[in-house]
Scaffold this active site. Structure first.
Site, mmCIF file in Angstrom:
data_model
loop_
_atom_site.group_PDB
_atom_site.id
_atom_site.type_symbol
_atom_site.label_atom_id
_atom_site.label_comp_id
_atom_site.label_asym_id
_atom_site.label_seq_id
_atom_site.Cartn_x
_atom_site.Cartn_y
_atom_site.Cartn_z
ATOM 1 N N GLN A 130 -74.338 82.224 110.087
ATOM 2 C CA GLN A 130 -75.052 81.926 109.213
ATOM 3 C C GLN A 130 -74.942 81.238 107.932
ATOM 4 O OE1 GLN A 130 -73.804 86.417 108.368
ATOM 5 N NE2 GLN A 130 -76.201 87.100 107.516
ATOM 6 N N GLY A 131 -75.554 80.909 107.093
ATOM 7 C CA GLY A 131 -75.334 80.113 105.983
ATOM 8 C C GLY A 131 -75.568 80.297 104.593
ATOM 9 N N SER A 133 -72.936 82.711 102.027
ATOM 10 C CA SER A 133 -72.039 82.805 101.409
ATOM 11 C C SER A 133 -71.161 81.335 100.571
ATOM 12 C CB SER A 133 -70.472 83.454 102.298
ATOM 13 O OG SER A 133 -71.223 84.553 101.777
ATOM 14 N N GLU A 248 -78.016 93.177 109.513
ATOM 15 C CA GLU A 248 -76.360 92.858 109.756
ATOM 16 C C GLU A 248 -76.087 94.008 109.913
ATOM 17 O OE1 GLU A 248 -74.968 89.797 106.952
ATOM 18 O OE2 GLU A 248 -73.103 89.536 108.095
ATOM 19 N N SER A 388 -69.637 93.816 100.954
ATOM 20 C CA SER A 388 -68.070 94.530 100.848
ATOM 21 C C SER A 388 -68.181 95.310 100.600
ATOM 22 C CB SER A 388 -67.003 94.250 99.502
ATOM 23 O OG SER A 388 -67.917 94.761 98.286
HETATM 24 C C1 LIG Z 1 -64.106 87.345 108.374
HETATM 25 C C2 LIG Z 1 -65.373 87.053 108.008
HETATM 26 C C3 LIG Z 1 -66.465 86.854 108.317
HETATM 27 C C4 LIG Z 1 -67.709 86.141 107.021
HETATM 28 N N1 LIG Z 1 -68.261 85.251 107.902
HETATM 29 C C5 LIG Z 1 -69.308 85.014 107.210
HETATM 30 C C6 LIG Z 1 -70.699 84.194 107.698
HETATM 31 O O1 LIG Z 1 -71.089 84.217 109.073
HETATM 32 N N2 LIG Z 1 -71.542 83.568 107.358
HETATM 33 C C7 LIG Z 1 -72.230 83.916 105.997
HETATM 34 O O2 LIG Z 1 -72.405 84.089 104.669
HETATM 35 N N3 LIG Z 1 -70.999 84.185 104.775
HETATM 36 C C8 LIG Z 1 -69.667 85.849 105.411
HETATM 37 N N4 LIG Z 1 -68.362 86.069 105.217
HETATM 38 C C9 LIG Z 1 -68.238 86.420 104.039
HETATM 39 C C10 LIG Z 1 -68.807 87.489 103.645
HETATM 40 O O3 LIG Z 1 -69.764 87.941 103.272
HETATM 41 C C11 LIG Z 1 -68.068 87.519 102.046
HETATM 42 O O4 LIG Z 1 -67.125 86.715 101.758
HETATM 43 C C12 LIG Z 1 -68.450 88.892 100.808
HETATM 44 O O5 LIG Z 1 -69.681 89.185 100.771
HETATM 45 C C13 LIG Z 1 -67.565 88.659 99.904
HETATM 46 O O6 LIG Z 1 -67.438 87.586 99.501
HETATM 47 P P1 LIG Z 1 -66.465 87.091 98.788
HETATM 48 O O7 LIG Z 1 -65.164 86.549 99.657
HETATM 49 O O8 LIG Z 1 -66.884 85.903 97.757
HETATM 50 O O9 LIG Z 1 -65.988 88.279 97.397
HETATM 51 P P2 LIG Z 1 -66.384 88.518 96.253
HETATM 52 O O10 LIG Z 1 -67.367 88.499 95.714
HETATM 53 O O11 LIG Z 1 -65.562 86.953 95.203
HETATM 54 O O12 LIG Z 1 -65.368 89.540 95.679
HETATM 55 C C14 LIG Z 1 -64.325 90.291 95.804
HETATM 56 C C15 LIG Z 1 -63.734 91.708 95.488
HETATM 57 O O13 LIG Z 1 -64.599 92.317 94.257
HETATM 58 C C16 LIG Z 1 -65.518 92.930 94.754
HETATM 59 N N5 LIG Z 1 -66.554 92.818 93.886
HETATM 60 C C17 LIG Z 1 -67.229 91.750 93.561
HETATM 61 N N6 LIG Z 1 -67.912 92.173 92.732
HETATM 62 C C18 LIG Z 1 -68.366 93.533 93.053
HETATM 63 C C19 LIG Z 1 -69.665 94.671 91.933
HETATM 64 N N7 LIG Z 1 -70.534 94.482 91.477
HETATM 65 N N8 LIG Z 1 -69.100 95.908 91.722
HETATM 66 C C20 LIG Z 1 -67.501 96.521 92.295
HETATM 67 N N9 LIG Z 1 -67.498 95.365 92.869
HETATM 68 C C21 LIG Z 1 -67.185 94.222 93.901
HETATM 69 C C22 LIG Z 1 -65.917 92.658 96.184
HETATM 70 O O14 LIG Z 1 -66.063 94.280 96.887
HETATM 71 C C23 LIG Z 1 -64.070 92.263 96.233
HETATM 72 O O15 LIG Z 1 -63.573 93.411 96.795
HETATM 73 C C24 LIG Z 1 -67.216 86.335 106.101
HETATM 74 C C25 LIG Z 1 -65.808 86.845 105.481
HETATM 75 C C26 LIG Z 1 -65.115 87.140 106.121
HETATM 76 C C27 LIG Z 1 -64.674 87.684 105.779
#
Ligand SMILES: Cc1cc2nc3c(=O)[nH]c(=O)nc-3n(C[C@H](O)[C@H](O)[C@H](O)COP(=O)(O)OP(=O)(O)OC[C@H]3O[C@@H](n4cnc5c(N)ncnc54)[C@H](O)[C@@H]3O)c2cc1C
Length: 403
Positions: A130-131, A133, A248, A388
């Site tokens: 899945q692409g 993020s 999902e 999250s």
């Molecule tokens: C093990 C793992 C597997 C994954 N697999 C995939 C995959 O296969 N394909 C894919 O596309 N993605 C994947 N992801 C990515 C995942 O979807 C993102 O990590 C997730 O959506 C959070 O984005 P970020 O890491 O950029 O954190 P950020 O968006 O930078 O968030 C950082 C913190 O800020 C908080 N936050 C951000 N915005 C808000 C808001 N508006 N209100 C309140 N709090 C907020 C978040 O809750 C978090 O605690 C994976 C992640 C992990 C850890």
């Protein structure tokens, strides 16, 4: 007093068939190899071996509509199938293809896309990642920057995706790409299906705190993708993306695996390897275990309700899927926390198990402690991936509470 579901005679017949199948096909090597994996999913070789067996039995994707190869089972029968597979220790396979992309193709795919991509998902021949993020575009997914520029019958894709689970094994990736910078960010996104062996794609590993290689960064450097690989209309990919995210976060399936983990936790808590007092006899621990069991029962009921909606042809719904994700991940992470407490020092991650007299010995320590530390660390990611917990609560505030 645990609440129990009552199943009909037909349901119990499905249970017998599933048990017969598992006895015949789920060999101990497959179970042992799955148990050794501290990550979320087993590796591709195991996943394919298991998927092929399921497919031969007609159970490659039990919850799909019958016209595409599903079973037509009732919600209770789907629940039983998952429960029996988890209880027997069947491998946890990556769901990106059959459970996430397939429902998006049912709703938005062309006939050609359905004919081309659905059958190889059933057989395990195609393995999808899945692409979505990108660095800087996780919670704020609509800000994504990977560009797809139209050139005749092709798009030329450049940019990067991150945290891509099992990209190192996948032969296909579904991607959100920017096809326009006009208007709101959500309005300029398209949904593309891309073959991973296309020239210009590079996969770099990311090793997690648990020591697993499950996630990756994927780079796209002028990757040419046929326009016919776009799902839905150009710049309408956000609609497809949101539909997929509902599956999902909330298409069910979590409770069966959690039930097996909870049973294992109960057994481990009732036994003390040092022969003194098992931790389960500690009233404070027992109270936390009971509180967990109550939350788990609530989850089972939500899961049956979710399956009923899916079998009736409805999709999970954005508010309900966010609620389901929070409820199931909370149960999962509490099990992992208690399991680590039960394991004590035997659960230390990255170390061979340590005997009570201080010598290292991989054979010492209860079997339940194996991977307790790594599993705990790996499980922390569940309240991040798929969106999250904070983001799910924002969705519930809007979609359910109307705030
Ligand atoms: C093990 C793992 C597997 C994954 N697999 C995939 C995959 O296969 N394909 C894919 O596309 N993605 C994947 N992801 C990515 C995942 O979807 C993102 O990590 C997730 O959506 C959070 O984005 P970020 O890491 O950029 O954190 P950020 O968006 O930078 O968030 C950082 C913190 O800020 C908080 N936050 C951000 N915005 C808000 C808001 N508006 N209100 C309140 N709090 C907020 C978040 O809750 C978090 O605690 C994976 C992640 C992990 C850890």
């Amino acid at each position: 007093m645990p609440l129990n579901f009552t199943f009909s005679a037909e349901d119990e017949q499905v249970r017998d068939e599933v048990r017969d199948f598992l006895r015949a096909e789920l060999d101990p090597d497959l179970v042992a190899a799955s148990r050794r994996s501290s990550g979320m999913f087993v590796d591709r070789t195991l996943a394919r071996a298991w998927q092929q067996k399921l497919h031969r039995r007609g159970w490659g994707a039990v919850a799909w509509p019958v016209e595409y190869g599903g079973t037509g089972w009732s919600p209770a029968q789907l629940f039983i199938f998952r429960e029996e597979c988890a209880r027997a220790g069947a491998p946890s396979v990556l769901k990106q293809g059959p459970d996430l992309l397939a429902p998006a193709l049912f709703a938005y795919g062309s006939d050609q896309q359905k004919a081309c991509y659905l059958p190889p998902m059933l057989t395990g021949e195609h393995y999808w990642c899945q692409g979505y993020s990108e660095p800087g575009s996780g919670s704020d997914l609509a800000s994504l920057k990977t560009r797809a520029v139209r050139d005749g019958d092709e798009y030329v894709v450049s940019g990067t995706k991150i945290w891509t689970t099992h990209a190192q094994y996948a032969d296909h990736i579904f991607c959100l790409v920017r096809t326009s910078t006009e208007g709101r960010p959500q309005q300029g996104i398209s949904f593309l299906l891309i073959e991973m062996r296309t020239p210009g794609i590079r996969v770099e590993p990311i090793i997690t705190l648990a020591g697993d290689h499950e996630v990756n960064q994927v780079f796209f450097d002028d990757v040419r993708v046929p326009v016919t690989n776009r799902v839905g209309a150009e710049n309408q990919g956000w609609t497809v993306a949101k539909h997929l995210l509902e599956y999902e976060r909330g298409s069910g399936g979590a409770a069966a695996g959690l039930k097996a983990s909870l049973d294992e936790l109960r057994r481990a808590a009732a036994h003390d390897p040092a022969g003194v007092m098992p931790i389960g006899a500690d009233p404070a621990f027992a109270t936390r275990l009971r509180a967990l069991e109550i939350r788990f029962q609530a989850l089972e009921f939500i899961e049956i309700a979710t399956l009923a909606r899916l079998v009736a042809g409805q999709h999970p719904g954005s508010g309900a899927s966010s609620q389901f994700k929070i409820a199931s991940v909370d149960v999962q992470q509490t099990i992992e926390t208690l399991r680590l407490e039960v394991a004590g020092h035997y659960g230390l991650p990255h170390h061979p198990q340590i005997s009570l007299n201080g010598h290292t010995d991989a054979r010492v320590g209860p079997a339940s402690a194996e991977l307790a530390g790594a599993g705990y660390l790996s499980g922390r990611a569940a309240s991040i991936y798929g969106g999250s917990h904070q983001v799910q609560r924002n969705i519930i505030a809007k979609a359910v509470l109307g705030l």
